[in-house]
Write an enzyme that holds these catalytic residues in place. Structure first.
Site, mmCIF file in Angstrom:
data_model
loop_
_atom_site.group_PDB
_atom_site.id
_atom_site.type_symbol
_atom_site.label_atom_id
_atom_site.label_comp_id
_atom_site.label_asym_id
_atom_site.label_seq_id
_atom_site.Cartn_x
_atom_site.Cartn_y
_atom_site.Cartn_z
ATOM 1 N N SER A 50 18.688 14.977 15.883
ATOM 2 C CA SER A 50 18.610 16.317 16.745
ATOM 3 C C SER A 50 17.446 16.111 17.608
ATOM 4 C CB SER A 50 18.373 17.679 15.904
ATOM 5 O OG SER A 50 17.221 17.752 15.280
ATOM 6 N N ASP A 82 22.072 13.815 18.212
ATOM 7 C CA ASP A 82 23.144 15.190 17.761
ATOM 8 C C ASP A 82 22.867 16.245 18.813
ATOM 9 O OD1 ASP A 82 24.683 16.474 16.020
ATOM 10 O OD2 ASP A 82 23.145 16.893 14.670
ATOM 11 N N ASP A 104 26.491 18.266 23.967
ATOM 12 C CA ASP A 104 27.167 19.464 23.594
ATOM 13 C C ASP A 104 27.159 20.462 24.786
ATOM 14 O OD1 ASP A 104 27.665 21.883 22.409
ATOM 15 O OD2 ASP A 104 26.150 21.920 20.893
ATOM 16 N N GLU A 134 31.732 18.277 22.486
ATOM 17 C CA GLU A 134 32.071 19.433 21.732
ATOM 18 C C GLU A 134 32.837 20.555 22.422
ATOM 19 O OE1 GLU A 134 28.862 21.125 19.101
ATOM 20 O OE2 GLU A 134 29.810 23.132 19.322
ATOM 21 N N HIS A 180 26.765 25.201 10.710
ATOM 22 C CA HIS A 180 25.646 24.534 10.098
ATOM 23 C C HIS A 180 24.964 25.528 9.255
ATOM 24 C CE1 HIS A 180 26.139 23.179 14.434
ATOM 25 N NE2 HIS A 180 26.346 22.162 13.716
ATOM 26 N N THR A 233 22.203 19.419 5.906
ATOM 27 C CA THR A 233 21.479 20.454 4.934
ATOM 28 C C THR A 233 21.631 19.730 3.539
ATOM 29 O OG1 THR A 233 22.563 21.960 6.443
ATOM 30 C CG2 THR A 233 21.620 22.885 4.511
HETATM 31 ZN ZN LIG Z 1 26.411 20.022 14.606
#
Ligand SMILES: [Zn+2]
Length: 284
Positions: A50, A82, A104, A134, A180, A233
């Site tokens: 990310s 990401d 995104d 996305e 998420h 996660t």
């Molecule tokens: Zn995601």
């Protein structure tokens, strides 16, 4: 082996009805754990990074760690941005050595998302880099971006199909009810949306928020056409919980290796279980 684009393995995954895992890299231990698990099971995988993780690790370390993992393991590994938020950050990553990027544009209007994604695809494809787009907004918290679950808009199949046709992305993340972070209850996944979209486009659908989704729902998603699943996660929880346990048990520990070694081991187990569940073992 050098880092590869997702096109090295996603078309095979879609045809073979299995999914390749995107496991996010947050530091060296995450990268080592993910690589070790994939090596044991001979599976391709995607390092997700990310923008927040990129800031934390730094561009040079991020690329160097991923390249070392690919070289050492010999596995097909993609280094993937990401939730990239702009054309500029995507290009910066590609220039530094990323083999794949997500753009995104889900916070823009549908038409604007198409226009911006198309620009990223054009530039990325010219350099042999794969692109994920996305559509619809996925709920939960990713880095510092929080999307209220009630604001999370599910993707409309007709729009998703048009989005693919106009942009030419290599895989498409659509909001289908996952979020998420960890779930309070069970997610309500719209398998019908996955199926409608996946059967109409040649590239796989991506499932974000794969952590904490019951195994049966993961299997059903893959059967419906999901070919890439993102997990972060669950590794974060396994890592932190293990470190917390070690430190709670012994207040005298000061050597980071004493808690990072078991933390890394815990993440290896998480990643192995996901690879088996996703069906990508022996597909490297
Ligand atoms: Zn995601």
């Amino acid at each position: 082996m050098p880092l590869v684009s997702m096109n090295e393995f996603l078309p095979k995954a879609k045809a073979g009805k299995y999914a390749v895992g995107q496991f996010n890299m947050n530091n060296l231990e995450f990268a080592q754990a993910i690589t070790e698990a994939a090596q044991e099971l001979n599976s391709p995988f995607i390092f997700g990074v990310s923008e927040g993780a990129l800031k934390y690790m730094g561009m040079e370390f991020t690329v160097a760690i991923a390249e070392a993992a690919a070289k050492k393991s010999g596995l097909p590994i993609a280094l993937h941005l990401d939730h990239g938020s702009s054309f500029e950050v995507a290009m910066k990553c590609i220039r530094a050595g990323f083999s794949s990027v997500m753009f995104d544009g889900s916070h823009y209007s549908f038409e604007e998302n198409i226009r911006l994604t198309k620009e990223v695809v054009k530039a990325a494809h010219a350099m042999g880099v794969s692109v994920e787009g996305e559509l619809g907004t996925i709920g939960g918290v990713e880095d510092d971006i929080s999307v209220d679950e009630s604001d999370a808009n599910l993707a409309k199949p007709e729009e998703a199909i048009r989005f693919y046709e106009e942009t030419g992305v290599d895989c498409l993340a659509i909001a289908v009810g996952t979020a998420h972070g960890m779930y309070a209850g069970e997610p309500n996944i719209r398998f019908d949306i996955i199926e409608k979209v996946a059967s109409a486009i040649p590239v796989p659908v991506v499932l974000h928020g794969g952590s904490g989704v019951p195994d049966e729902m993961i299997k059903q998603s893959i059967a419906a056409g999901v070919g890439k699943i993102n997990v972060n996660t669950e590794n974060q929880v396994a890592c932190t919980q293990t470190i917390r346990d070690v430190l709670n048990k012994d207040a005298k520990v000061y050597d980071p290796r004493k808690y990072l070694t078991p933390a890394r081991k815990a993440m290896v187990e998480v990643v192995k279980s996901k690879i088996v569940l996703f069906g990508s073992s022996n597909q490297a």
